[in-house]
Every structure is written in C-alpha cells, then in structure tokens.
Motif scaffolding. Structure first.
Motif, PDB file in Angstrom:
ATOM      1  N   ILE A  89      -2.872  -2.625  -4.205  1.00 23.97           N
ATOM      2  CA  ILE A  89      -2.745  -2.643  -5.662  1.00 23.97           C
ATOM      3  C   ILE A  89      -3.841  -3.549  -6.196  1.00 23.97           C
ATOM      4  O   ILE A  89      -3.827  -4.756  -5.955  1.00 23.97           O
ATOM      5  CB  ILE A  89      -1.359  -3.169  -6.097  1.00 23.97           C
ATOM      6  N   LYS A  99       3.424  -2.554 -11.501  1.00 26.49           N
ATOM      7  CA  LYS A  99       4.777  -2.082 -11.227  1.00 26.49           C
ATOM      8  C   LYS A  99       4.810  -0.560 -11.166  1.00 26.49           C
ATOM      9  O   LYS A  99       5.405   0.033 -10.251  1.00 26.49           O
ATOM     10  CB  LYS A  99       5.732  -2.584 -12.314  1.00 26.49           C
ATOM     11  N   LEU A 116       9.601  -2.976  -6.719  1.00 32.07           N
ATOM     12  CA  LEU A 116      10.592  -2.845  -5.641  1.00 32.07           C
ATOM     13  C   LEU A 116      12.004  -3.052  -6.176  1.00 32.07           C
ATOM     14  O   LEU A 116      12.938  -2.331  -5.807  1.00 32.07           O
ATOM     15  CB  LEU A 116      10.280  -3.847  -4.528  1.00 32.07           C
ATOM     16  N   PHE A 125       4.822  -7.319   2.184  1.00 29.87           N
ATOM     17  CA  PHE A 125       3.670  -7.408   1.296  1.00 29.87           C
ATOM     18  C   PHE A 125       3.071  -8.810   1.257  1.00 29.87           C
ATOM     19  O   PHE A 125       3.737  -9.805   1.524  1.00 29.87           O
ATOM     20  CB  PHE A 125       4.005  -6.886  -0.104  1.00 29.87           C
ATOM     21  N   LEU A 184       2.310  -3.522   1.599  1.00 28.01           N
ATOM     22  CA  LEU A 184       1.484  -3.517   0.400  1.00 28.01           C
ATOM     23  C   LEU A 184       0.625  -4.785   0.355  1.00 28.01           C
ATOM     24  O   LEU A 184       1.069  -5.857   0.768  1.00 28.01           O
ATOM     25  CB  LEU A 184       2.354  -3.455  -0.862  1.00 28.01           C
ATOM     26  N   THR A 219       0.163 -11.062  -1.252  1.00 24.86           N
ATOM     27  CA  THR A 219      -0.575 -11.086  -2.510  1.00 24.86           C
ATOM     28  C   THR A 219      -1.709 -12.102  -2.457  1.00 24.86           C
ATOM     29  O   THR A 219      -1.622 -13.104  -1.747  1.00 24.86           O
ATOM     30  CB  THR A 219       0.351 -11.419  -3.700  1.00 24.86           C
ATOM     31  N   VAL A 230       3.203   0.709  -7.964  1.00 25.11           N
ATOM     32  CA  VAL A 230       4.083   0.503  -6.802  1.00 25.11           C
ATOM     33  C   VAL A 230       5.164   1.581  -6.767  1.00 25.11           C
ATOM     34  O   VAL A 230       5.449   2.163  -5.707  1.00 25.11           O
ATOM     35  CB  VAL A 230       4.721  -0.899  -6.850  1.00 25.11           C
ATOM     36  N   TYR A 261      12.090  -6.624   0.152  1.00 25.23           N
ATOM     37  CA  TYR A 261      11.066  -7.025   1.111  1.00 25.23           C
ATOM     38  C   TYR A 261      11.620  -8.182   1.927  1.00 25.23           C
ATOM     39  O   TYR A 261      12.436  -8.952   1.432  1.00 25.23           O
ATOM     40  CB  TYR A 261       9.782  -7.451   0.368  1.00 25.23           C
ATOM     41  N   ALA A 276      -1.643  -6.915  -2.533  1.00 25.70           N
ATOM     42  CA  ALA A 276      -2.009  -7.088  -3.935  1.00 25.70           C
ATOM     43  C   ALA A 276      -3.284  -7.918  -4.012  1.00 25.70           C
ATOM     44  O   ALA A 276      -3.351  -9.001  -3.432  1.00 25.70           O
ATOM     45  CB  ALA A 276      -0.884  -7.779  -4.698  1.00 25.70           C
ATOM     46  N   ILE A 279       4.503  -5.874  -7.844  1.00 24.20           N
ATOM     47  CA  ILE A 279       5.139  -5.365  -6.625  1.00 24.20           C
ATOM     48  C   ILE A 279       6.613  -5.770  -6.590  1.00 24.20           C
ATOM     49  O   ILE A 279       7.494  -4.953  -6.302  1.00 24.20           O
ATOM     50  CB  ILE A 279       4.403  -5.880  -5.372  1.00 24.20           C
TER      51      ILE A 279
END
Length: 347
Positions: A183, A225, A256, A269, A241, A271, A228, A263, A243, A252
C-alpha cells in the motif's frame, strides 16, 4: 507605532545607544541598558525585523516548508528543526504546502521577500522534482529533507528507503508469505518510489510475483483502507501487507477491522513509520522507524554551516540509518487445510 527615536527620547539617550541595546551591543553600561529596556516597554516599541533585514542583508530566521503537517513524521521533523534552530539563535517560520507545488513556490517567494537566512524543505510530490529551482526561488541556502532525488545538487538529509523496505519485505518472506501486498502513497514521491523499489527487489530475489498486489496513490487513511479492502476481497488475497508510510499503516488497521479480519492471524503486516498509535494497538505493529529528531537536527546543522561559512562548501548528502522495530503484527504463514468432500482425495 513607536520608533527608536521615541525610545531614545524617553530614556534620554542617543538613537545609537538604543540600537546597541536592541542588537546586543557589549559597550553599553548596565545602567543605560536598563533605562533603554524600560523605555522600550513604556512606549511599546517593537523592532521591525524586515526593515532591519533590508539594511543588514538577512535575518536570524529560517523557513521550514513541509508537504502536510498532519503527517506525524513531517510534524516530528519540523519540531526537531525548530528546537535545534532556536538553540542556535534562529527563529523558524513553518509553512504547510499541502502537497501543492504552486503553494510551495508561493511560500518560497514569500520567505525570500522576508530575507530569511536559509530554508529546510520536504518538497511536495511532483514529476521531475527540480531541487535546484527550489533553492533559486528561495535565494538562500536550502536543505532538502526526506524527498530528495539521488542526483540532487543541494544539501540533503535522507534515509535509505530502498534498503529499509527490502529488509521489511524480506522478513515477511522469511515467515513463509508469498503473496505480499503493498500500500503506497503518491506515485511521484521519491520516497514512495524508493520504498516500492525495495519491496519489488525483495519479491524478485525470492522469485515472487507482484502482479495485482501493489496499490498506489493511497495518500490518505481512507484511500489506504479502501485499497486494503479491495486486496483482501480478491480471489488470491495476500497473506501479508507492507505499508510504505504511516497513514497507509493506519488504513490497513481500519480496513482489516471493517472486514472482520485480524492481524497477525488472518494477515501479517509491517508499516513504514508509526508512532505512539502503533504501540498502543494490540497486537502492536512491526515497523520501520525513521530517526526524525536526528534528521531535523542534521538539516539545521547543514543549513547553518552553509549560511555561516566564509568559503564555498561541497554539496553534502547525509543518508541516515532506520530502525527496524519488531513487534507482534507478523507471524509465520500457515497454509489452511482444504475441505475435502467424501470420496475425494487431496491433490
């Protein structure tokens, strides 16, 4: 408006003595200094900084231009710039260009008219960024922070975005993830391009495809968002994922949550950046952290060295290390068993 002459008449001294007190002269007695300071308060005199700059050729001020003050990373860098500039006797004007190159140029011209001594800028995202033109618009020493082209010709302070992104995605790959979505923010941003480059490099080294897994221009939490949600509803949804910036990380989490996913159970994920919110969430978020305090301090150091140098200095480019903060948002990928109907066998 009160003038220096009014102060001089009130204190019973010459205009030269008033000027010496205002400018920190050392050859004025404590008694006269006190009389002038009291007279300044009594008549309400305020020095005209702009007028003084026209005589002296500059002011003890810097301009700091950021592309969006609501971005926590930019706010942290701007605060660091102000703290260290003040510690060195310089005031800072902060301008929010709102990712608008025209507004950014307007601020540069305004700062030039105010005779600022120098500037520090995180440029707006634009195609063919010309940092040398930015300096010409300001007409004073300028340092570029964060979004600086590799072949820039003025001083800059950056981090190794490519290496940091590659390292983050490599961690996800080491945990068994093969479909890793990205993302990203503005596609014209040099930092976004470098981070996506690192992501693609890690995937390529592992022999993994990125087809359909990259979402660009997710420049707000809401856009991130939506991206995602789109990825996670696909037939081959990612198991992890990445970011490329803070608002994408927030997006994110929101995406989710809206899908009823969690998560790292349903998706891992990482970031780029992530402040107090990343630790406040449960589970906490694994992230790449930029040294914002150091970035601001070094930017101030570079611009002041150039302002105060008596000789020509070579162009300096500082590439600072990032910190990889491993928390709880990543887990090993587990292949879920397929449901087998009676009489069938698994492939």
């Amino acid at each position: 408006m009160a003038t220096m002459r009014d102060v001089a008449n009130k204190a019973g001294v010459s205009i030269a003595t008033v000027s010496a007190v205002i400018n920190g002269g050392v050859n004025v007695s404590d008694t006269l200094t006190k009389r002038v300071q009291d007279a300044i308060k009594d008549v309400g005199y305020r020095p005209n900084i702009v007028a003084r700059s026209l005589k002296t050729g500059g002011t003890k001020t810097l301009v700091c231009i950021v592309p969006g003050i609501i971005n926590p990373i930019y706010a942290e860098i701007a605060q660091s710039i102000e703290v260290f500039a003040n510690a060195n006797g310089y005031a800072v004007f902060l301008c929010n260009a709102q990712e608008d190159s025209k507004l950014q140029r307007k601020y540069l011209h305004l700062a030039r008219s105010m005779q600022v001594a120098g500037g520090i800028i995180i440029p707006a995202a634009e195609k063919d960024l010309d940092v040398q033109q930015l300096q010409q618009d300001l007409g004073a020493p300028l340092v570029v922070v964060d979004r600086a082209p590799v072949d820039d010709v003025i001083d800059s302070v950056v981090v190794d975005n490519f290496e940091a992104a590659e390292r983050a995605v490599t961690l996800l790959i080491s945990l068994g993830h093969r479909r890793i979505g990205a993302i990203a923010s503005y596609p014209l941003s040099t930092t976004s391009l470098q981070r996506i480059g690192g992501y693609e490099s890690a995937m390529a080294k592992a022999g993994l495809s990125t087809d359909g897994l990259i979402r660009q221009n997710c420049s707000t939490v809401e856009r991130a968002k939506s991206a995602v949600c789109e990825l996670m509803k696909s037939d081959q949804r990612p198991t992890a994922l990445f970011a490329t910036y803070e608002h994408a990380g927030m997006g994110i989490v929101q995406g989710l949550n809206s899908l009823g996913l969690s998560y790292p159970k349903d998706v891992s994920f990482i970031t780029f950046d992530g402040g107090a919110w990343a630790d406040a969430l449960h589970p906490s978020i694994t992230r790449v952290r930029q040294p914002t305090d150091y970035m601001g301090r070094e930017a101030v150091r570079l611009v002041l060295e150039r302002i105060e140098s008596k000789s020509e200095l070579p162009t300096r480019r500082l590439v600072l290390a990032t910190e990889f903060v491993v928390k709880d948002s990543c887990a090993a990928h587990v292949t879920r068993p397929q449901t087998v109907s009676p009489g069938q066998t698994t492939p």
